[in-house]
Structure formats: C-alpha cells, structure tokens
Design a protein around this motif. Structure first.
Motif, short mmCIF file in Angstrom:
data_model
loop_
_atom_site.label_atom_id
_atom_site.label_comp_id
_atom_site.label_asym_id
_atom_site.label_seq_id
_atom_site.Cartn_x
_atom_site.Cartn_y
_atom_site.Cartn_z
N PHE A 4 6.36 5.29 -1.69
CA PHE A 4 5.93 4.41 -2.79
C PHE A 4 4.62 3.76 -2.37
CE2 PHE A 4 10.50 4.72 -3.20
CZ PHE A 4 10.79 4.56 -4.56
N ASP A 5 3.67 3.68 -3.28
CA ASP A 5 2.37 3.06 -3.01
C ASP A 5 2.27 1.70 -3.67
OD1 ASP A 5 1.25 4.94 -1.39
OD2 ASP A 5 -0.05 5.82 -2.90
N THR A 40 1.26 1.71 1.77
CA THR A 40 2.33 2.62 1.36
C THR A 40 3.65 2.18 2.00
OG1 THR A 40 0.82 4.49 1.13
CG2 THR A 40 3.14 5.01 1.46
N PHE A 41 4.68 2.17 1.20
CA PHE A 41 6.02 1.97 1.73
C PHE A 41 6.45 3.33 2.30
CE2 PHE A 41 5.57 -1.08 -1.80
CZ PHE A 41 5.83 -2.26 -1.13
N ILE A 46 3.44 -0.60 -8.26
CA ILE A 46 4.07 0.25 -7.26
C ILE A 46 4.26 1.63 -7.88
CG2 ILE A 46 6.15 0.68 -5.89
CD1 ILE A 46 6.51 -2.33 -5.64
N HIS A 47 3.62 2.64 -7.27
CA HIS A 47 3.74 4.02 -7.73
C HIS A 47 4.97 4.67 -7.09
CE1 HIS A 47 -0.09 4.37 -9.85
NE2 HIS A 47 -0.65 3.67 -8.87
N CYS A 87 -0.78 18.53 -3.80
CA CYS A 87 -0.11 17.94 -2.65
C CYS A 87 -0.84 16.66 -2.19
CB CYS A 87 -0.10 18.92 -1.50
SG CYS A 87 0.89 20.41 -1.73
N ALA A 88 -0.81 15.62 -3.03
CA ALA A 88 -1.43 14.35 -2.67
C ALA A 88 -0.72 13.74 -1.47
CB ALA A 88 -1.38 13.39 -3.86
N SER A 89 -1.46 13.07 -0.61
CA SER A 89 -0.86 12.50 0.59
C SER A 89 0.02 11.31 0.29
CB SER A 89 -1.94 12.08 1.58
OG SER A 89 -2.69 10.98 1.09
N ARG A 90 -0.18 10.70 -0.89
CA ARG A 90 0.64 9.57 -1.33
C ARG A 90 0.55 9.49 -2.85
NH1 ARG A 90 -2.79 5.37 -2.12
NH2 ARG A 90 -4.83 5.45 -1.12
#
Length: 358
Positions: free
Chosen positions: A113-114, A124-125, A151-152, A196-199
């Motif tokens: 989660f961002d 980032t969580f 929060i994403h 494939c995003a890193s977050r």
C-alpha cells in the motif's frame, strides 16, 4: 556434505542487518486507534465492498465475461482510500488473501500500500516477504498540521479488509472532492492493471489520477481483457467522464482484435454519445510486424469514428509513448512497463485526458 552458514552468509540473507534503510517498518504498538476504512469520514474510491472483500466490478458481471476477469476482479488495482488528519503516524492493518508473487514484479507492487500526501509520495507500507493473509505496517509523517492523504491499494492481490491507525486524539476529517468526480474508466490488459510497477502509486492510472485530480476506475485484467460483449455492456452502463481502452496485448491475434475492437467501441458509444473515448495501442518501443498490424486495427476504429462525424474520439500511438524518456529501458521484460515506462504512459495519456477534462 552439509554446509554450515557463515556469519557473512547470515548477513546476506538479512540485508537490513547491513543497511537499516531496508528495514520494514512493522506496526509499533502504542496509542494508535484503528478505524475501518469503509466508515466515514474515510472515502474509498475505485472499489466495491462485499462480505468477502473488495472487488472492482460486480461478481455476476465478472462471471459472465471470462474466468480470468472473475478471478482478477478481486485484485484491488486502482483502489484508494482518502482522508485528512493531523496524526504524525499513520498505520495500516490489512487482511488479505491470494497474494501474487512473480519473479519480475516487486511484492511492494503486488501486495503493498502506498501513502501520498496530496501528490507527494510519503512512503510504502511494505509487506513482509512471506506475507500470506495480511500484515501491519506504519509510516511516520511528523508534524501536527492537517493534511490530506491517499492510500493506494495493492495491484495484484486481494484485500479482505483494511483498517487505518492514527494516533489517539488526532483529528480525522473527510478528504475534499476530486476536481473531476465522475471517474475516468481504464480498460485493458495486465499493463492497465499495473504490471509491473514497483509500487501501486506508480501505475499509470494512479499517476494520472493524482496529476489531474480525477477519480478513476481500473478495469485492467491480466490476460483477461478480450473486449467481450458482456464487458462492453458493463462499461457502457457506467457513469464516467472518459474511457481509456487498450487491450490488444490480450487479443489472440490481429484478426481477433479486428473482430472485437470496433464492435466494443460502437456498443459503448451507443449508450454514451458524447463520452470522450481514448484508444491506445500497446506501449511497445520496438514494434514488430504483429504490433503494427494491431496498431492498424485500433487506428481503423478511430478513423471510422471520425468519418462518421464523431468528435469525441482520441488516438494514442503506444509505440511512441516510452520513447519520451527511456525507450526499451521502460520495461521489465519487453512487455510490461517498469516505473519509468509507466511515467511515460502517464505523461502521454495524461496530456490527452487533461485536454478532455479541462
């Protein structure tokens, strides 16, 4: 022969022992109060809630489309929760299932989660590497000013529930409305879903949402975006400010794409005569003959609409998107964008949407 680990090898299996910046911030017990993110004043966007967890479209609709959509509709790509608080610490307690793990996709992207303050990334969580059914994590934001946070949600995992922890005594208020409240709908393949995003905050739809201050819905389905009639009818019935669609990566052939792409557009247009529709071809910086054939199909749908007098259609050439910054440095596997590739997509597609939404 048995091999005993040396102290040097122990350190290499726990990099946080060498570098404290790699340490995962787990929940610090103390004076935190937890709230269900579904309860006011929190506002959840891009997701629906069911007793089994969050989903991106109704199960009865997903089941009519195909098995992949039925499964991946439970991934929380594009989901957000927004609120305002003056708490110097923000924590999460997430219950999850079916956590995705892939060799070329960071677990911070599939299961993390961002946290954003406005359009500024705050952290980032980070889930533990062996996360199974959820985790707790915390971020310190410091200060006592009232700030707005987003929060994403994870891109490729299922979230059953999410609680947000704030310091006891902190103020909690609803987030302001998005400037564009009718969502932009994004329909497409694994790239649309965020691979494939890193977050999560680095998927192109999330970047655009923050940049343009617009709500959005992510209908990206890895391997499952096939332009079926059931999906076209579902999208046609949504209230939206714009539609962005791109699924030629999932079409089995240029011929299949030709059979479905224009048909899908016409189904949606019949119910939404003034809806801005953005058609995109696959973001491939080194296109093959097959890529060009698929590009021609999408271009044909666009040109046919223009010839019919449609003034609310837009075409984005995916072969040019990644060349803004890094070309083929923008993918992890010659297909799925990395963070650089997603930023290129966000800038190119976002420029079109900015003109539409203004």
């Amino acid at each position: 022969m048995l091999h005993c680990a040396t102290p040097k090898e122990d350190y290499m299996t726990s990099i946080e022992k060498l570098d404290k910046n790699f340490e995962v911030k787990t929940l610090v017990e103390g004076s935190l109060v937890f709230f269900n993110c579904l309860e006011p004043p929190f506002r959840v966007h891009g997701l629906m809630s069911t007793p089994e967890g969050f989903i991106r479209l109704p199960s009865d609709t997903a089941d009519k489309v195909n098995l992949k959509v039925s499964i991946l509709a439970r991934s929380t790509a594009g989901g957000r929760v927004r609120f305002r608080t003056d708490s110097p610490q923000i924590a999460i307690r997430a219950k999850m299932k079916n956590v995705a793990r892939m060799p070329h996709f960071a677990i911070t992207g599939t299961a993390g989660f961002d946290l954003y303050e406005g359009n500024t990334y705050r952290g980032t969580f980070v889930p533990p590497y062996d996360v199974q059914d959820g985790y707790e994590s915390t971020q310190y934001v410091y200060g006592s000013a009232m700030r707005e946070y987003t929060i994403h949600f994870p891109l490729y995992s299922e979230v059953v529930s999410l609680e947000i922890g704030l310091c006891d005594g902190s103020s909690l208020l609803p987030a302001r409305d998005y400037r564009t409240q009718l969502p932009v709908v994004f329909y497409g393949s694994s790239i649309t879903q965020g691979g494939c995003a890193s977050r999560p905050g680095n998927s192109y739809d999330n970047i655009i949402s923050r940049d343009l201050d617009c709500d959005h819905v992510n209908l990206g389905f890895s391997g499952g975006a096939l332009g079926e009639d059931a999906m076209a009818r579902y999208i046609a019935g949504l209230s939206m400010s714009a539609l962005v669609y791109d699924y030629d990566h999932n079409a089995s052939s240029p011929e299949y794409l030709a059979d479905t792409h224009g048909k899908m557009f016409r189904t949606i247009r019949a119910e939404n005569p003034l809806l801005p529709v953005v058609m995109i071809t696959r973001p491939q910086p080194n296109p093959s003959r097959d890529d060009y054939l698929r590009r021609a199909v999408v271009m044909s749908t666009y040109l046919d609409a223009l010839k019919a007098g449609d003034e609310n259609v837009y075409f984005v050439d995916g072969t040019m998107l990644l060349h803004q910054f890094g070309g083929d440095s923008g993918t992890v596997d010659a297909c799925h964008p990395n963070d650089l590739g997603f930023m290129c997509m966000a800038k190119g597609i976002g420029a079109v949407l900015a003109r539409i939404l203004s």
